[in-house]
Design a protein around this motif. Sequence first.
Motif, PDB file in Angstrom:
ATOM      1  N   LYS A  29       0.847  -1.195   0.000  1.00 43.20           N
ATOM      2  CA  LYS A  29       0.000   0.000   0.000  1.00 43.20           C
ATOM      3  C   LYS A  29       0.887   1.252   0.000  1.00 43.20           C
ATOM      4  CE  LYS A  29      -3.954  -2.132   2.310  1.00 43.20           C
ATOM      5  NZ  LYS A  29      -4.710  -2.203   1.036  1.00 43.20           N
ATOM      6  N   SER A  30       0.513   2.222  -0.814  1.00 45.41           N
ATOM      7  CA  SER A  30       1.326   3.429  -0.960  1.00 45.41           C
ATOM      8  C   SER A  30       0.882   4.568  -0.049  1.00 45.41           C
ATOM      9  CB  SER A  30       1.298   3.909  -2.414  1.00 45.41           C
ATOM     10  OG  SER A  30      -0.040   4.212  -2.811  1.00 45.41           O
ATOM     11  N   ASN A  31      -0.330   4.486   0.468  1.00 45.24           N
ATOM     12  CA  ASN A  31      -0.847   5.554   1.322  1.00 45.24           C
ATOM     13  C   ASN A  31      -0.670   5.174   2.786  1.00 45.24           C
ATOM     14  OD1 ASN A  31      -2.123   7.703   2.498  1.00 45.24           O
ATOM     15  ND2 ASN A  31      -4.178   7.192   1.744  1.00 45.24           N
ATOM     16  N   CYS A  32       0.430   5.616   3.389  1.00 48.22           N
ATOM     17  CA  CYS A  32       0.710   5.271   4.785  1.00 48.22           C
ATOM     18  C   CYS A  32      -0.372   5.816   5.719  1.00 48.22           C
ATOM     19  CB  CYS A  32       2.064   5.821   5.209  1.00 48.22           C
ATOM     20  SG  CYS A  32       3.437   5.281   4.170  1.00 48.22           S
ATOM     21  N   ASN A  33      -0.918   6.976   5.355  1.00 46.59           N
ATOM     22  CA  ASN A  33      -1.908   7.624   6.209  1.00 46.59           C
ATOM     23  C   ASN A  33      -3.241   6.888   6.250  1.00 46.59           C
ATOM     24  OD1 ASN A  33      -0.100   9.634   6.837  1.00 46.59           O
ATOM     25  ND2 ASN A  33      -0.807  11.008   5.217  1.00 46.59           N
ATOM     26  N   ALA A  34      -3.411   5.922   5.370  1.00 50.79           N
ATOM     27  CA  ALA A  34      -4.648   5.160   5.392  1.00 50.79           C
ATOM     28  C   ALA A  34      -4.778   4.372   6.696  1.00 50.79           C
ATOM     29  CB  ALA A  34      -4.697   4.202   4.196  1.00 50.79           C
ATOM     30  N   CYS A  35      -3.634   4.017   7.272  1.00 49.96           N
ATOM     31  CA  CYS A  35      -3.649   3.270   8.530  1.00 49.96           C
ATOM     32  C   CYS A  35      -3.032   4.060   9.679  1.00 49.96           C
ATOM     33  CB  CYS A  35      -2.904   1.946   8.378  1.00 49.96           C
ATOM     34  SG  CYS A  35      -3.586   0.829   7.139  1.00 49.96           S
ATOM     35  N   SER A  62       9.609   6.037   3.379  1.00 52.67           N
ATOM     36  CA  SER A  62      10.481   5.071   2.718  1.00 52.67           C
ATOM     37  C   SER A  62      11.944   5.303   3.047  1.00 52.67           C
ATOM     38  CB  SER A  62      10.282   5.130   1.200  1.00 52.67           C
ATOM     39  OG  SER A  62      10.798   6.339   0.673  1.00 52.67           O
ATOM     40  N   GLY A  63      12.286   6.517   3.485  1.00 53.99           N
ATOM     41  CA  GLY A  63      13.671   6.786   3.856  1.00 53.99           C
ATOM     42  C   GLY A  63      14.172   5.850   4.928  1.00 53.99           C
ATOM     43  N   CYS A  64      13.313   5.511   5.883  1.00 50.09           N
ATOM     44  CA  CYS A  64      13.700   4.600   6.969  1.00 50.09           C
ATOM     45  C   CYS A  64      13.074   3.219   6.833  1.00 50.09           C
ATOM     46  CB  CYS A  64      13.292   5.184   8.321  1.00 50.09           C
ATOM     47  SG  CYS A  64      14.215   6.649   8.793  1.00 50.09           S
ATOM     48  N   HIS A  65      11.868   3.177   6.298  1.00 53.68           N
ATOM     49  CA  HIS A  65      11.095   1.933   6.348  1.00 53.68           C
ATOM     50  C   HIS A  65      11.076   1.152   5.042  1.00 53.68           C
ATOM     51  CE1 HIS A  65       9.762   3.112  10.306  1.00 53.68           C
ATOM     52  NE2 HIS A  65       9.336   4.270   9.837  1.00 53.68           N
ATOM     53  N   GLY A  66      11.755   1.650   4.011  1.00 52.02           N
ATOM     54  CA  GLY A  66      11.752   0.941   2.740  1.00 52.02           C
ATOM     55  C   GLY A  66      10.507   1.247   1.935  1.00 52.02           C
ATOM     56  N   GLY A  69       6.910  -2.514  -0.497  1.00 49.46           N
ATOM     57  CA  GLY A  69       6.436  -3.266  -1.653  1.00 49.46           C
ATOM     58  C   GLY A  69       5.891  -2.411  -2.772  1.00 49.46           C
ATOM     59  N   VAL A  70       6.001  -1.089  -2.643  1.00 50.10           N
ATOM     60  CA  VAL A  70       5.565  -0.173  -3.701  1.00 50.10           C
ATOM     61  C   VAL A  70       6.788   0.145  -4.548  1.00 50.10           C
ATOM     62  CG1 VAL A  70       4.468   2.031  -4.233  1.00 50.10           C
ATOM     63  CG2 VAL A  70       3.838   0.789  -2.149  1.00 50.10           C
ATOM     64  N   LYS A  71       6.897  -0.467  -5.681  1.00 52.52           N
ATOM     65  CA  LYS A  71       8.151  -0.457  -6.428  1.00 52.52           C
ATOM     66  C   LYS A  71       8.476   0.872  -7.090  1.00 52.52           C
ATOM     67  CE  LYS A  71       8.948  -4.688  -5.351  1.00 52.52           C
ATOM     68  NZ  LYS A  71       9.965  -4.985  -4.326  1.00 52.52           N
ATOM     69  N   HIS A  72       7.552   1.816  -7.088  1.00 54.17           N
ATOM     70  CA  HIS A  72       7.833   3.070  -7.782  1.00 54.17           C
ATOM     71  C   HIS A  72       8.701   4.008  -6.955  1.00 54.17           C
ATOM     72  CE1 HIS A  72       5.164   5.457  -5.236  1.00 54.17           C
ATOM     73  NE2 HIS A  72       4.259   4.503  -5.345  1.00 54.17           N
ATOM     74  N   THR A  73       9.022   3.628  -5.728  1.00 54.20           N
ATOM     75  CA  THR A  73       9.844   4.495  -4.903  1.00 54.20           C
ATOM     76  C   THR A  73      11.072   3.755  -4.381  1.00 54.20           C
ATOM     77  OG1 THR A  73       9.871   5.965  -2.977  1.00 54.20           O
ATOM     78  CG2 THR A  73       8.578   3.953  -2.789  1.00 54.20           C
ATOM     79  N   GLN A  74      12.174   4.456  -4.281  1.00 55.67           N
ATOM     80  CA  GLN A  74      13.402   3.915  -3.732  1.00 55.67           C
ATOM     81  C   GLN A  74      13.604   4.487  -2.338  1.00 55.67           C
ATOM     82  OE1 GLN A  74      17.105   5.453  -5.343  1.00 55.67           O
ATOM     83  NE2 GLN A  74      17.963   3.411  -5.435  1.00 55.67           N
ATOM     84  N   LYS A  75      14.369   3.814  -1.536  1.00 50.25           N
ATOM     85  CA  LYS A  75      14.659   4.333  -0.202  1.00 50.25           C
ATOM     86  C   LYS A  75      15.237   5.744  -0.318  1.00 50.25           C
ATOM     87  CE  LYS A  75      16.033   1.473   2.894  1.00 50.25           C
ATOM     88  NZ  LYS A  75      16.833   0.530   3.718  1.00 50.25           N
ATOM     89  N   GLN A  76      14.605   6.695   0.337  1.00 49.28           N
ATOM     90  CA  GLN A  76      14.947   8.112   0.195  1.00 49.28           C
ATOM     91  C   GLN A  76      15.776   8.588   1.387  1.00 49.28           C
ATOM     92  OE1 GLN A  76      13.939   9.942  -2.680  1.00 49.28           O
ATOM     93  NE2 GLN A  76      13.450   7.852  -3.335  1.00 49.28           N
TER      94      GLN A  76
END
Length: 306
Positions: A29-35, A62-66, A69-76
């Motif tokens: 899931k790409s929307n962290c705020n959903a949960c 994603s900078g800390c948590h990866g 499973g959303v492949k469009h982003t890299q660890k920032q």
Amino acid sequence: MMPLQAKTISQNGTLTLTPAHGSGSAWGKSNCNACHIAANLHKSVPKIKQIVDKKRTLLTCSGCHGDNGVKHTQKQCLICHNSTDMPQHPLRSGAHRHDFDASKDLPTTNKQCVICHDASNMNGKFEPARDLTRFEGAIYQNSNEFCLVCHNRTHQQAQFPIIHAGKREQSIAAEEDYRKIDKHGVTDGEGTGLYTGLRSGYAYKTTVDCVDCHAMHGTANVGLIIDDSRKGAFLLDPMLRSKPYRINLLENNTNYSQLCALCHNMKTVAEGGDIDTGNGLHGVHFNNGSDCVTCHNHGERVQKGL
């Protein structure tokens, strides 16, 4: 059962999310705020919360948590580790850095960070087994051995060979003597020569990390030699190290006196040992400004070598 706080998680395990996230239902899931309610995130870690609240984006997470499973982003990594949000972690000034490009110096990118750094770990203690990527087939127990995965006789990069190694080539013979090579400070002698004398924090036969002298994240000096005492000399007395002292390579980048004087301080002053090297420190034989590597070889494991 109360959920773990961010500080607790960072000290007891990796922060990178896995397919088990949310018992599997949250993975991908790409929307962290959903949960996760943004206002409640990282309350126990105000410095992190301040950045997260300001950015409010999946890239921050994603900078800390990866990538969850959303492949469009890299660890920032750089979304926090930048000159505005976390300018001291690490110090990144200077044009030269370990950017893995032989043709020119480039700005650091997230892609470059993850070549060496794997897991997020914010407990303030650098641990190679957790904080660095485990290259396939490589075994290392400290950061020196991690560096030697690439910088050794067989695999070191042709564009950046370790120079001044001397005939014995000790600093690049990693595969033949993997756990004993290039430990600056491991001596064969008794440490009683003319120039004996180390500043507080160091002792003869101390194992000194490659990064005590070489800055990975940014320096004004060639060869990635640190230009600021805060970028290396990690065992040095904190009050001395944090002053800070500047390090400039003199005589066409061949005189390392300002670097050496960070840790070396003659007990028996001789041959210009009382002359300021130019950064406020003395204690090395500086009288004629000679090329240090004429006598001192990189990786030499005897009392009067480097």
